[in-house]
Write an enzyme that holds these catalytic residues in place. Structure first.
Site, mmCIF file in Angstrom:
data_model
loop_
_atom_site.group_PDB
_atom_site.id
_atom_site.type_symbol
_atom_site.label_atom_id
_atom_site.label_comp_id
_atom_site.label_asym_id
_atom_site.label_seq_id
_atom_site.Cartn_x
_atom_site.Cartn_y
_atom_site.Cartn_z
ATOM 1 N N GLU A 100 0.761 -1.402 0.136
ATOM 2 C CA GLU A 100 0.016 0.160 -0.623
ATOM 3 C C GLU A 100 0.782 0.932 0.477
ATOM 4 O OE1 GLU A 100 -3.938 -1.436 2.653
ATOM 5 O OE2 GLU A 100 -3.314 0.801 2.503
ATOM 6 N N CYS A 113 2.705 8.633 1.444
ATOM 7 C CA CYS A 113 2.754 7.505 2.696
ATOM 8 C C CYS A 113 3.256 6.579 2.468
ATOM 9 C CB CYS A 113 1.402 7.367 4.160
ATOM 10 S SG CYS A 113 1.825 6.602 5.329
ATOM 11 N N CYS A 120 4.940 -6.729 7.986
ATOM 12 C CA CYS A 120 5.674 -5.922 9.537
ATOM 13 C C CYS A 120 5.664 -7.215 10.409
ATOM 14 C CB CYS A 120 4.753 -5.172 10.216
ATOM 15 S SG CYS A 120 5.785 -3.663 11.414
ATOM 16 N N CYS A 124 2.676 -4.454 16.618
ATOM 17 C CA CYS A 124 1.895 -4.065 17.677
ATOM 18 C C CYS A 124 0.620 -3.874 17.670
ATOM 19 C CB CYS A 124 2.081 -2.492 17.341
ATOM 20 S SG CYS A 124 4.218 -1.831 16.971
ATOM 21 N N CYS A 127 -2.156 -2.208 15.402
ATOM 22 C CA CYS A 127 -2.196 -2.070 14.151
ATOM 23 C C CYS A 127 -2.560 -3.089 13.241
ATOM 24 C CB CYS A 127 -0.675 -1.864 14.068
ATOM 25 S SG CYS A 127 0.201 -0.951 12.502
ATOM 26 N N CYS A 339 -3.543 6.009 9.495
ATOM 27 C CA CYS A 339 -2.186 5.299 9.601
ATOM 28 C C CYS A 339 -2.529 4.067 10.805
ATOM 29 C CB CYS A 339 -1.773 6.003 11.117
ATOM 30 S SG CYS A 339 -1.106 7.646 10.545
HETATM 31 N N1 SAH Z 1 6.938 0.745 11.991
HETATM 32 C C1 SAH Z 1 6.948 2.284 12.020
HETATM 33 C C2 SAH Z 1 6.231 2.700 10.895
HETATM 34 C C3 SAH Z 1 4.663 2.413 10.294
HETATM 35 S S1 SAH Z 1 3.210 3.197 11.295
HETATM 36 C C4 SAH Z 1 6.122 2.667 13.213
HETATM 37 O O1 SAH Z 1 6.258 2.182 14.274
HETATM 38 O O2 SAH Z 1 6.399 4.450 13.770
HETATM 39 C C5 SAH Z 1 3.427 4.876 11.515
HETATM 40 C C6 SAH Z 1 2.396 5.528 12.699
HETATM 41 O O3 SAH Z 1 0.625 5.299 12.809
HETATM 42 C C7 SAH Z 1 2.609 4.858 13.749
HETATM 43 O O4 SAH Z 1 3.131 5.187 14.657
HETATM 44 C C8 SAH Z 1 1.926 4.231 14.327
HETATM 45 O O5 SAH Z 1 2.437 3.470 16.083
HETATM 46 C C9 SAH Z 1 0.734 4.850 14.220
HETATM 47 N N2 SAH Z 1 -0.332 3.378 14.140
HETATM 48 C C10 SAH Z 1 -0.416 1.932 14.450
HETATM 49 N N3 SAH Z 1 -1.786 2.004 13.750
HETATM 50 C C11 SAH Z 1 -2.468 2.490 14.012
HETATM 51 C C12 SAH Z 1 -3.753 2.518 14.690
HETATM 52 N N4 SAH Z 1 -5.235 2.135 15.067
HETATM 53 N N5 SAH Z 1 -4.394 4.417 14.525
HETATM 54 C C13 SAH Z 1 -3.588 5.079 14.626
HETATM 55 N N6 SAH Z 1 -2.086 5.318 15.053
HETATM 56 C C14 SAH Z 1 -1.863 4.289 14.375
#
Ligand code: SAH
Length: 347
Positions: A100, A113, A120, A124, A127, A339
């Site tokens: 994406e 983006c 990944c 987390c 996510c 995000c």
């Molecule tokens: N792996 C990297 C970049 C990917 S995500 C990182 O962790 O920074 C980019 C941002 O979106 C990160 O800060 C991530 O934690 C956030 N993010 C992930 N899931 C999310 C969600 N459900 N709602 C809001 N932000 C989220």
């Protein structure tokens, strides 16, 4: 050679990602005069060539002979446009995998983006990307291609790139650094307009610092203490908050650049005023900016986005401690392009 090795060796040789000098050498090796290197460079990075056949200034016969030579471009598999004009793309790579990218227009800017991996490995809890597991790292050209694809689709120059799509950039540091350099030098995006976002992998921030790039480093903190961070981010067990913050301090020292922090706000989990207070202690000594990202819902977990007054309250505590803060309401929510909502299965 098996089909697989032919495929792999041809992706290693793709033209996207090569510098002007490298393209000039390559074209000379193909028996063409050196000045055609510059033409190739312009067609590749500025004029949207998807095949050598497209490059009308090249001799017709040679173009036809080279028509199938891989430039390193993806194809748009699916595109959706959210009411706020954010466009989400599913791009098909040479090996058929889907990633994406998101294009986010504002009045003056066009931000892309980009993904750095297919899937990944970080997993987390909040996510969507990690829920689908990890498939492979992207090559530099597959990152650059995302930016060019969005630029061509909007017919507008890309001003900013954020590595906040699928994947953990620090788990693919070499290719990410190559892509960053090429986006800066070849695509022409200012280094300060490139942001690499990471949840942190031991030693990698330190390694990135050695390149002394003028980019923005954004660190996904999401928690104000170790126990809470471990609960949300599995990799935090082996990489403590203290260790991560130490590496960030060293990064600032070595590069002279600031680090920004991201903090996803999850109602009742990490959004209490005590958490904000604790966060100000963590960030003592940093000249920083905190981006608060109210949680964007995903189907697998039932976190909630905090109410607006809680978000405001959290931000106020940071502001009172002289920490600059923005609340980032993610764009593209309706297209599942915000995000944390990126996954490759949506068709
Ligand atoms: N792996 C990297 C970049 C990917 S995500 C990182 O962790 O920074 C980019 C941002 O979106 C990160 O800060 C991530 O934690 C956030 N993010 C992930 N899931 C999310 C969600 N459900 N709602 C809001 N932000 C989220």
């Amino acid at each position: 050679m098996t089909l697989q090795t032919i495929k792999q060796s041809s992706t290693n040789q793709v033209l996207l990602g090569k510098s002007l000098e490298e393209l000039t050498t390559w074209i000379q090796e193909q028996g063409q005069p050196g000045y055609r290197g510059k033409q190739l460079y312009q067609w590749l990075y500025q004029k949207g060539a998807r095949s050598l056949l497209d490059i009308s200034v090249f001799p017709k016969q040679w173009r036809s002979k080279m028509a199938d030579y891989p430039l390193g471009r993806s194809t748009i598999h699916y595109r959706s446009v959210a009411p706020d004009q954010t466009r989400k793309y599913l791009l098909r790579l040479a090996d058929g995998l889907i990633i994406e990218a998101v294009g986010i227009p504002t009045s003056k800017r066009l931000t892309v983006c980009v993904s750095s991996q297919v899937g990944c490995p970080m997993d987390c809890d909040f996510c969507a990307t990690g829920k689908g597991g990890f498939t492979r790292n992207l090559k530099a050209h597959e990152i650059i291609d995302q930016v060019l694809t969005v630029q061509e689709d909007f017919e507008q120059r890309v001003s900013n790139v954020v590595f906040m799509g699928m994947g953990e950039p620090m788990a693919n540091l070499d290719e990410v650094v190559s892509a960053v350099k090429s986006l800066n030098q070849d695509v022409g995006i200012g280094a300060r307009s490139l942001t690499v976002s990471t949840v942190g992998i031991p030693g990698k921030i330190q390694q990135l610092a050695q390149y002394r790039l003028q980019i923005v480093l954004a660190v996904s903190l999401h928690a104000s203490n170790q126990a809470l961070r471990e609960q949300l981010i599995p990799s935090a067990k082996k990489y403590t908050l203290d260790h991560l913050l130490d590496e960030c301090r060293d990064y600032v020292q070595v590069t002279g650049r600031r680090v920004t922090f991201e903090y996803v706000l999850l109602a009742g989990v990490n959004d209490l005023p005590e958490n904000a207070k604790e966060l100000t202690h963590c960030l003592k000594g940093f000249q920083t900016h905190v981006n608060l990202i109210p949680y964007n819902p995903i189907s697998e977990v039932d976190y909630q986005r905090p109410r607006n007054h809680r978000i405001r309250e959290f931000a106020n505590v940071l502001e009172q401690a002289n920490i600059a803060v923005s609340v980032r309401y993610s764009r593209g929510l309706e297209a599942d392009a915000a995000c944390g909502q990126l996954r490759a299965s949506k068709v």
